[in-house]
Scaffold this motif. Structure first.
Motif, PDB file in Angstrom:
ATOM      1  N   LYS A  45       0.856  -1.193   0.000  1.00 14.48           N
ATOM      2  CA  LYS A  45       0.000   0.000   0.000  1.00 14.48           C
ATOM      3  C   LYS A  45       0.889   1.238   0.000  1.00 14.48           C
ATOM      4  CE  LYS A  45      -3.578   0.081   2.900  1.00 14.48           C
ATOM      5  NZ  LYS A  45      -4.949  -0.380   2.836  1.00 14.48           N
ATOM      6  N   SER A  46       0.435   2.267  -0.706  1.00 16.61           N
ATOM      7  CA  SER A  46       1.156   3.539  -0.682  1.00 16.61           C
ATOM      8  C   SER A  46       0.546   4.424   0.399  1.00 16.61           C
ATOM      9  CB  SER A  46       1.020   4.227  -2.041  1.00 16.61           C
ATOM     10  OG  SER A  46       1.389   5.586  -1.930  1.00 16.61           O
ATOM     11  N   HIS A  47       1.364   5.297   0.990  1.00 17.14           N
ATOM     12  CA  HIS A  47       0.834   6.280   1.958  1.00 17.14           C
ATOM     13  C   HIS A  47      -0.012   7.324   1.250  1.00 17.14           C
ATOM     14  CE1 HIS A  47       3.082   4.646   5.257  1.00 17.14           C
ATOM     15  NE2 HIS A  47       4.243   4.873   4.692  1.00 17.14           N
ATOM     16  N   HIS A  48       0.067   7.374  -0.075  1.00 17.93           N
ATOM     17  CA  HIS A  48      -0.642   8.420  -0.834  1.00 17.93           C
ATOM     18  C   HIS A  48      -1.946   7.928  -1.455  1.00 17.93           C
ATOM     19  CE1 HIS A  48       2.786  11.219  -0.625  1.00 17.93           C
ATOM     20  NE2 HIS A  48       3.522  10.134  -0.708  1.00 17.93           N
ATOM     21  N   GLY A  49      -2.384   6.741  -1.080  1.00 21.77           N
ATOM     22  CA  GLY A  49      -3.613   6.205  -1.679  1.00 21.77           C
ATOM     23  C   GLY A  49      -3.275   5.212  -2.768  1.00 21.77           C
ATOM     24  N   ASP A  50      -4.286   4.802  -3.527  1.00 25.50           N
ATOM     25  CA  ASP A  50      -4.060   3.760  -4.532  1.00 25.50           C
ATOM     26  C   ASP A  50      -3.253   4.271  -5.726  1.00 25.50           C
ATOM     27  OD1 ASP A  50      -5.443   2.044  -2.966  1.00 25.50           O
ATOM     28  OD2 ASP A  50      -7.134   1.776  -4.339  1.00 25.50           O
ATOM     29  N   TYR A  51      -2.270   3.474  -6.141  1.00 24.26           N
ATOM     30  CA  TYR A  51      -1.518   3.797  -7.365  1.00 24.26           C
ATOM     31  C   TYR A  51      -2.152   3.047  -8.527  1.00 24.26           C
ATOM     32  CZ  TYR A  51       0.734  -0.391  -5.373  1.00 24.26           C
ATOM     33  OH  TYR A  51       0.971  -1.620  -4.788  1.00 24.26           O
ATOM     34  N   GLU A  52      -1.873   3.538  -9.735  1.00 22.02           N
ATOM     35  CA  GLU A  52      -2.416   2.922 -10.955  1.00 22.02           C
ATOM     36  C   GLU A  52      -1.489   1.800 -11.424  1.00 22.02           C
ATOM     37  OE1 GLU A  52      -5.182   4.128 -12.705  1.00 22.02           O
ATOM     38  OE2 GLU A  52      -5.519   5.595 -11.095  1.00 22.02           O
ATOM     39  N   LEU A  53      -2.039   0.947 -12.263  1.00 28.75           N
ATOM     40  CA  LEU A  53      -1.218  -0.101 -12.886  1.00 28.75           C
ATOM     41  C   LEU A  53      -1.249   0.095 -14.393  1.00 28.75           C
ATOM     42  CD1 LEU A  53      -2.480  -3.315 -11.054  1.00 28.75           C
ATOM     43  CD2 LEU A  53      -0.536  -1.911 -10.435  1.00 28.75           C
ATOM     44  N   TYR A  54      -0.141  -0.225 -15.048  1.00 27.98           N
ATOM     45  CA  TYR A  54      -0.096  -0.228 -16.510  1.00 27.98           C
ATOM     46  C   TYR A  54       0.546  -1.552 -16.907  1.00 27.98           C
ATOM     47  CZ  TYR A  54       1.191   0.979 -21.295  1.00 27.98           C
ATOM     48  OH  TYR A  54       1.347   0.981 -22.659  1.00 27.98           O
ATOM     49  N   LYS A  55      -0.137  -2.353 -17.694  1.00 28.89           N
ATOM     50  CA  LYS A  55       0.322  -3.702 -18.042  1.00 28.89           C
ATOM     51  C   LYS A  55       0.676  -4.494 -16.781  1.00 28.89           C
ATOM     52  CE  LYS A  55       1.923  -2.670 -22.699  1.00 28.89           C
ATOM     53  NZ  LYS A  55       3.056  -2.470 -23.585  1.00 28.89           N
ATOM     54  N   SER A  56      -0.228  -4.476 -15.813  1.00 27.54           N
ATOM     55  CA  SER A  56      -0.078  -5.218 -14.537  1.00 27.54           C
ATOM     56  C   SER A  56       1.119  -4.770 -13.707  1.00 27.54           C
ATOM     57  CB  SER A  56       0.054  -6.722 -14.776  1.00 27.54           C
ATOM     58  OG  SER A  56      -0.985  -7.183 -15.574  1.00 27.54           O
ATOM     59  N   THR A  57       1.640  -3.576 -13.964  1.00 28.37           N
ATOM     60  CA  THR A  57       2.830  -3.096 -13.255  1.00 28.37           C
ATOM     61  C   THR A  57       2.511  -1.759 -12.580  1.00 28.37           C
ATOM     62  OG1 THR A  57       4.120  -4.113 -15.014  1.00 28.37           O
ATOM     63  CG2 THR A  57       5.292  -2.605 -13.572  1.00 28.37           C
ATOM     64  N   PRO A  58       2.856  -1.594 -11.287  1.00 25.52           N
ATOM     65  CA  PRO A  58       2.563  -0.330 -10.598  1.00 25.52           C
ATOM     66  C   PRO A  58       3.232   0.866 -11.273  1.00 25.52           C
ATOM     67  CG  PRO A  58       3.244  -1.999  -9.019  1.00 25.52           C
ATOM     68  CD  PRO A  58       3.490  -2.570 -10.391  1.00 25.52           C
ATOM     69  N   LEU A  59       2.543   1.990 -11.257  1.00 29.62           N
ATOM     70  CA  LEU A  59       3.094   3.230 -11.806  1.00 29.62           C
ATOM     71  C   LEU A  59       3.443   4.169 -10.660  1.00 29.62           C
ATOM     72  CD1 LEU A  59       0.897   4.214 -14.891  1.00 29.62           C
ATOM     73  CD2 LEU A  59       3.240   3.325 -14.862  1.00 29.62           C
ATOM     74  N   ASN A  60       4.640   4.729 -10.721  1.00 37.59           N
ATOM     75  CA  ASN A  60       5.132   5.654  -9.690  1.00 37.59           C
ATOM     76  C   ASN A  60       4.038   6.648  -9.306  1.00 37.59           C
ATOM     77  OD1 ASN A  60       6.411   8.064  -8.526  1.00 37.59           O
ATOM     78  ND2 ASN A  60       8.334   7.030  -8.986  1.00 37.59           N
ATOM     79  N   ILE A  61       3.779   6.746  -8.016  1.00 38.63           N
ATOM     80  CA  ILE A  61       2.651   7.528  -7.503  1.00 38.63           C
ATOM     81  C   ILE A  61       2.802   9.036  -7.802  1.00 38.63           C
ATOM     82  CG2 ILE A  61       3.615   7.833  -5.140  1.00 38.63           C
ATOM     83  CD1 ILE A  61       0.113   6.660  -5.395  1.00 38.63           C
ATOM     84  N   ILE A  62       4.020   9.501  -8.017  1.00 43.56           N
ATOM     85  CA  ILE A  62       4.223  10.929  -8.307  1.00 43.56           C
ATOM     86  C   ILE A  62       4.253  11.182  -9.809  1.00 43.56           C
ATOM     87  CG2 ILE A  62       5.782  12.934  -7.985  1.00 43.56           C
ATOM     88  CD1 ILE A  62       4.507  12.010  -5.348  1.00 43.56           C
ATOM     89  N   GLY A  63       4.876  10.271 -10.561  1.00 40.23           N
ATOM     90  CA  GLY A  63       4.913  10.467 -12.005  1.00 40.23           C
ATOM     91  C   GLY A  63       6.122   9.828 -12.656  1.00 40.23           C
ATOM     92  N   ARG A  64       6.442  10.312 -13.849  1.00 40.18           N
ATOM     93  CA  ARG A  64       7.530   9.716 -14.655  1.00 40.18           C
ATOM     94  C   ARG A  64       8.907  10.001 -14.055  1.00 40.18           C
ATOM     95  NH1 ARG A  64       4.014  12.260 -18.745  1.00 40.18           N
ATOM     96  NH2 ARG A  64       2.986  10.613 -19.940  1.00 40.18           N
ATOM     97  N   THR A  65       9.795   9.024 -14.216  1.00 42.12           N
ATOM     98  CA  THR A  65      11.183   9.198 -13.741  1.00 42.12           C
ATOM     99  C   THR A  65      12.197   9.053 -14.878  1.00 42.12           C
ATOM    100  OG1 THR A  65      11.565   6.851 -13.342  1.00 42.12           O
ATOM    101  CG2 THR A  65      10.576   8.102 -11.512  1.00 42.12           C
ATOM    102  N   GLY A  66      11.739   8.618 -16.042  1.00 42.82           N
ATOM    103  CA  GLY A  66      12.656   8.419 -17.167  1.00 42.82           C
ATOM    104  C   GLY A  66      13.314   7.057 -17.174  1.00 42.82           C
ATOM    105  N   LEU A  67      12.829   6.135 -16.310  1.00 39.88           N
ATOM    106  CA  LEU A  67      13.395   4.778 -16.283  1.00 39.88           C
ATOM    107  C   LEU A  67      12.317   3.800 -15.835  1.00 39.88           C
ATOM    108  CD1 LEU A  67      16.362   3.420 -16.453  1.00 39.88           C
ATOM    109  CD2 LEU A  67      16.097   3.201 -14.008  1.00 39.88           C
ATOM    110  N   SER A  68      12.123   2.715 -16.601  1.00 41.72           N
ATOM    111  CA  SER A  68      11.172   1.695 -16.149  1.00 41.72           C
ATOM    112  C   SER A  68      11.943   0.513 -15.560  1.00 41.72           C
ATOM    113  CB  SER A  68      10.260   1.258 -17.297  1.00 41.72           C
ATOM    114  OG  SER A  68      11.035   0.659 -18.309  1.00 41.72           O
TER     115      SER A  68
END
Ligand code: RP5
Length: 275
Positions: free
Chosen positions: A74-97
């Motif tokens: 669980k994230s302290h910031h609420g539910d995170y999204e998934l893309y292709k069954s993989t969690p997505l960084n709760i803040i946003g893009r980092t330039g590296l998967s």
């Protein structure tokens, strides 16, 4: 400002360069149809007890956004999204998967003990000439991996409660000399001291190890020795991931690892000390 080190050019302990993500493109809600960052998961984490298998590997059926057996996903910031069954960084893009060198997909939970005392000259608390406010000190360690000064925090073990992690990490990194006899003598004092923490921050850490699919979150707590007679008198010795340990004056000049300067500024504000 809160997602800067997570986008730093070269990924730690590798020669992998991140795709440059401009500030305005950090949120996943901002369209970037061609976004295709390099993918990197260090081979060193494969098969480690503290690391997840690859997504889709047989027998790996994580329950995202839940406490999954002993692993808190669980994230302290609420539910995170998934893309292709993989969690997505709760803040946003980092330039590296991928996961880089982090063990868990999604949030990797840490805890940061901020141990403080007043700076004293004999019995008197020192006052800053600049701000006219009392000077607070905290126990800082120098990390072996980056050489930066930091709060002696660490990762929460599976099934471990955060209060245990806070004390354990402090003991491992800052009180390494406390071998069995010494530890026993001071055990009740240490337990009492670490039972009185105040929460300072809970959430995302801007750590250079973060990726689009794995990131660090923490609970930072302040343990304050008002008289300076509890841990204030302990013989510190760096251990585990720490090269050095010392009491450090708190001020706006501090440049610490990840988001630690921010956490320390919150403590200074709370205690009304010099910043
Ligand atoms: C930071 O990394 C956290 O705030 C915590 O201090 C630390 C945990 O990682 P390790 O010290 O275990 O590498 O993001």
């Amino acid at each position: 400002m809160f997602h800067v080190k997570s986008r730093s050019a070269v990924y730690p302990r590798s020669d992998v360069s991140r795709l440059k993500v401009p500030d305005e493109k950090v949120p996943w809600t901002v369209p970037w149809p061609d976004y295709n960052p390099p993918n990197y998961t260090s081979k060193h984490i494969r098969g480690q007890s503290w690391a997840d298998p690859e997504i889709g590997e047989s027998g790996f059926s994580p329950r995202w956004n839940s406490v999954d057996g002993k692993v808190n996903r669980k994230s302290h910031h609420g539910d995170y999204e998934l893309y292709k069954s993989t969690p997505l960084n709760i803040i946003g893009r980092t330039g590296l998967s991928g996961r880089g060198i982090l063990g868990r997909w999604g949030p990797n939970h840490a805890a940061d003990p901020i141990v403080t005392r007043w700076k004293r000259n004999k019995q008197n608390i020192e006052i800053s000439i600049e701000s006219k406010k009392p000077i607070l000190q905290f126990v800082a360690i120098q990390r072996k991996d980056t050489g930066e000064w930091a709060i002696p925090g660490g990762m929460v073990d599976p099934g471990e409660v955060v209060t245990t992690t806070l004390k354990r990490e402090f003991m491992e990194e800052a009180l390494n000399t406390l071998g069995s006899n010494e530890a026993k003598k001071r055990e009740s004092l240490i337990n009492k001291f670490f039972s009185n923490g105040e929460e300072i921050y809970r959430g995302y850490v801007d750590d250079h190890r973060n990726t689009d699919n794995a990131w660090i979150e923490t609970v930072a707590m302040n343990f304050h020795d008002e008289s300076g007679n509890a841990v204030g008198l302990f013989p510190f010795c760096a251990g585990d991931d720490a090269a050095n340990v010392q009491w450090t004056d708190i001020s706006a000049n501090l440049l610490l690892y990840a988001s630690h300067t921010k956490f320390i500024s919150l403590v200074a504000e709370k205690r009304g000390s010099h910043w």
